[in-house]
Design an enzyme around this catalytic site. Structure first.
Site, PDB file in Angstrom:
ATOM      1  N   LYS A 192       4.246   5.207 -11.901  1.00 10.64           N
ATOM      2  CA  LYS A 192       3.853   3.827 -12.221  1.00 10.64           C
ATOM      3  C   LYS A 192       2.444   3.588 -11.686  1.00 10.64           C
ATOM      4  CE  LYS A 192       3.629  -0.136 -10.577  1.00 10.64           C
ATOM      5  NZ  LYS A 192       2.384  -0.647 -11.168  1.00 10.64           N
ATOM      6  N   SER A 246      -1.704  -0.347  -0.631  1.00 10.00           N
ATOM      7  CA  SER A 246      -1.984  -1.112   0.586  1.00 10.00           C
ATOM      8  C   SER A 246      -0.880  -0.913   1.625  1.00 10.00           C
ATOM      9  CB  SER A 246      -2.101  -2.590   0.238  1.00 10.00           C
ATOM     10  OG  SER A 246      -0.878  -3.037  -0.314  1.00 10.00           O
ATOM     11  N   THR A 247      -1.229  -1.165   2.863  1.00 11.55           N
ATOM     12  CA  THR A 247      -0.247  -1.065   3.942  1.00 11.55           C
ATOM     13  C   THR A 247       0.861  -2.101   3.746  1.00 11.55           C
ATOM     14  OG1 THR A 247      -1.840  -0.098   5.452  1.00 11.55           O
ATOM     15  CG2 THR A 247       0.014  -1.254   6.458  1.00 11.55           C
ATOM     16  N   GLY A 250       3.144  -0.709   1.253  1.00 11.21           N
ATOM     17  CA  GLY A 250       3.771   0.465   1.857  1.00 11.21           C
ATOM     18  C   GLY A 250       4.985   0.080   2.699  1.00 11.21           C
ATOM     19  N   GLU A 268       0.655   6.678   1.609  1.00 10.77           N
ATOM     20  CA  GLU A 268      -0.802   6.784   1.800  1.00 10.77           C
ATOM     21  C   GLU A 268      -1.326   5.368   1.695  1.00 10.77           C
ATOM     22  OE1 GLU A 268      -2.654   9.319   2.446  1.00 10.77           O
ATOM     23  OE2 GLU A 268      -1.676  11.121   1.684  1.00 10.77           O
ATOM     24  N   CYS A 303     -10.104   4.033   0.143  1.00  4.08           N
ATOM     25  CA  CYS A 303      -9.200   3.897   1.298  1.00  4.08           C
ATOM     26  C   CYS A 303      -9.867   4.365   2.588  1.00  4.08           C
ATOM     27  CB  CYS A 303      -7.926   4.689   1.042  1.00  4.08           C
ATOM     28  SG  CYS A 303      -8.258   6.379   0.513  1.00  4.08           S
ATOM     29  N   GLU A 401      -8.969  -4.583   6.377  1.00  5.79           N
ATOM     30  CA  GLU A 401      -9.476  -3.737   5.293  1.00  5.79           C
ATOM     31  C   GLU A 401      -9.936  -4.659   4.165  1.00  5.79           C
ATOM     32  OE1 GLU A 401      -6.778  -1.663   2.645  1.00  5.79           O
ATOM     33  OE2 GLU A 401      -8.037   0.118   2.745  1.00  5.79           O
TER      34      GLU A 401
END
Ligand code: NAD
Length: 497
Positions: A192, A246-247, A250, A268, A303, A401
């Protein structure tokens, strides 16, 4: 076949005006509309105009794609690894034969400079496929030391259906970093891509079948995170989610796994990478050039962008002056379809607003603006790259970020202080160290909490380099031979003779 590197601005514009991309989902070897019949519109961030109306996958489409991948698993996983490798080699060849078309989709949807796609992303996609194709028949188990009446061996077996959820900043390349090792190890895949840029992955799925890949082995669904990504990550028949993004998202992947079938999760995620310039660095011009590219390349939408630039006080003034001059010279926003453009627009209006908000925030927190930070008078989501000096690591600009071309230059007085600043972040994806002193270099490699540390270079490497983060930058590694192990599970056969 035309070499895409030879196409002119006018050529690309003509091709852009004539695109007829495949916009349906790719499931079980066929293009299909979404079960709901719904579509969504992807936008060209350089113009604000629509690029394509793309099938909008939901839970029913995810079910269908996972079922196709599950049905294809026995065929693909039991195929001789060398045969799988041959399919992946042909797939890589077809990627290169169709590089101009694929590059155009990623440029039109994500705003990436066409020159970067032609010179880097697409060749890297082929290299990644070839690297893992070469590795397909080198997956080994072991025979262990046991009593003489026992034979014990271990096997590395594929997991089953792997869901690959990827971002838009290197649309096809980031997806390939996931699906190439998954396929090479014998898994089947439902990918996806990000909703901002899905056309290249949809096209790649068709190329896989053209390369001889059995139907159902590689499926691509397009759509939004919550509508298509979440059902995939929650699916009971998905053995692993391999995620780049993104964290914040994640974290959701771990939750989805916990709430469903405890599937494996490889993450990641984001970064706030320090690029550290010691006073004894070997070549100031080369170092400044790498610092500039490290934060402004790909519009800062990287990233591992070197967004925190730590500079020794002794060279600080000189560094800042050269950094400013070079940045203003090199990174001027322009049409991404012009092969001379190094900086396209940001991906969407939200990213542009975030950039401008962080510029204002940095000013109000007392950072010194060196250059840029506005928005040029152009349609689309263009911004000026921006550098701030005299930043403290406590400022928001150094902590979050931002994912835009926004540089924070932070002075330091000692190597110990540089290490403390570098590690004072929740992230740990990558870092750069610039020094002529071997001991300092090795010490910083050891002391910096990051998955990748570059010395006297930045954003460098090849397929042998495992890429991934420490801390909240994630748990997985992409590229590199060791990655294959993340797409396998170990079976132990203990045989009493
Ligand atoms: P994102 O997290 O918003 O989206 C990534 C993917 O997750 C997309 O496909 C999206 O549709 C999907 N998604 C979003 N919400 C979801 C949900 N609730 N459930 C399931 N799927 C969902 O990230 P992005 O904006 O596409 O990409 C930028 C981020 O990616 C940055 O943080 C960047 O650092 C990170 N990134 C990391 C690496 C790395 O290798 N570590 C590489 C590239 C990008």
């Amino acid at each position: 076949m035309t070499d895409p590197a030879e196409l002119t601005h006018a050529d690309w514009q003509a091709r852009a005006a004539a695109i007829r991309p495949e916009t349906r989902l790719f499931i079980g070897g066929d293009t299909v509309a979404a079960a709901s019949g719904e579509v969504f519109s992807s936008e060209n961030p350089a113009t604000g105009e629509p690029v394509a109306e793309i099938a909008r996958a939901g839970a029913a489409d995810v079910d269908k794609a996972v079922a196709a991948a599950k049905a294809a698993f026995p065929v693909w996983s039991r195929m001789a690894p060398r045969e799988r490798a041959l399919v992946l080699y042909r797939f890589a060849d077809l990627i290169l034969e169709n590089a101009a078309e694929l590059a155009l989709y990623d440029s039109l949807e994500a705003g990436k400079p066409i020159a970067d796609l032609v010179s880097y992303d697409l060749p890297e996609v082929a290299t990644t496929l070839r690297f893992f194709a070469e590795a397909a028949d080198k997956i080994e188990g072991s025979v262990t030391a046991t009593p003489s009446d026992v034979l014990h061996y271990t096997l590395r077996e594929p997991l089953g259906v792997v869901g690959c959820i990827s971002p838009w900043n290197y649309p096809l390349l980031m997806a390939t970093w996931k699906f190439a090792p998954a396929l090479a190890a014998g898994n089947t895949v439902v990918a996806k891509p990000a909703e901002e840029a899905s056309l290249s992955c949809l096209r790649a799925a068709a190329l896989f079948v053209e390369a001889g890949g059995p139907p159902g082995v590689f499926n691509v669904i397009a759509g939004f995170g919550e509508e298509a990504g979440a059902p995939l990550a929650r699916h009971m028949d998905v053995a692993k989610i391999s995620f780049t993004g993104s964290t914040a998202v994640g974290r959701l992947m771990l939750r989805y796994a916990g709430e469903s079938n405890l599937k494996k999760v490889g993450l990641e995620c984001g970064g706030k990478s320090p690029n550290i310039f010691c006073a004894d660095l070997p070549d100031l011009d080369a170092a400044v050039a790498a610092a500039v590219e490290g934060i402004f390349g790909n519009m800062g939408e990287v990233c591992n962008a070197g967004s925190r630039i730590l500079v020794a006080r002794d060279i600080y003034a000189d560094f800042v002056q050269r950094f400013t001059a070079l940045s203003e010279d090199t990174y001027r926003p322009g049409d991404p379809l012009d092969p001379t453009t190094a900086m396209g627009p940001l991906v969407n209006a939200e990213a542009k607003a975030r950039h401008l908000r962080h510029v204002e925030g940095a000013l109000s927190e007392g950072a010194r603006r060196l250059f840029g930070g506005g928005a040029p008078d152009m349609p689309g989501h263009f911004v000026e790259p921006c550098g701030f000096g005299d930043v403290s690591n406590a400022m928001t600009l150094a902590r979050e970020e931002v994912f835009t071309p926004l540089a924070a230059i932070i002075p330091f007085d000692s190597v110990d202080e540089a290490v403390a600043i570098a590690n004072d972040t929740v992230y740990g994806l990558a870092a750069g160290v610039w020094t002529s002193d071997l001991s300092t270099a090795h010490r910083l490699v050891r002391d910096i909490e990051a998955g990748v540390v570059w010395v006297n270079t930045f954003n460098d490497g090849d397929m042998t380099q495992p890429f991934g983060g420490y801390k909240q930058s994630g748990s997985a590694r992409d590229k590199a031979l060791m990655t294959l192990a993340e797409y396998c599970q170990v079976k132990s056969a203990w045989i009493r003779l």
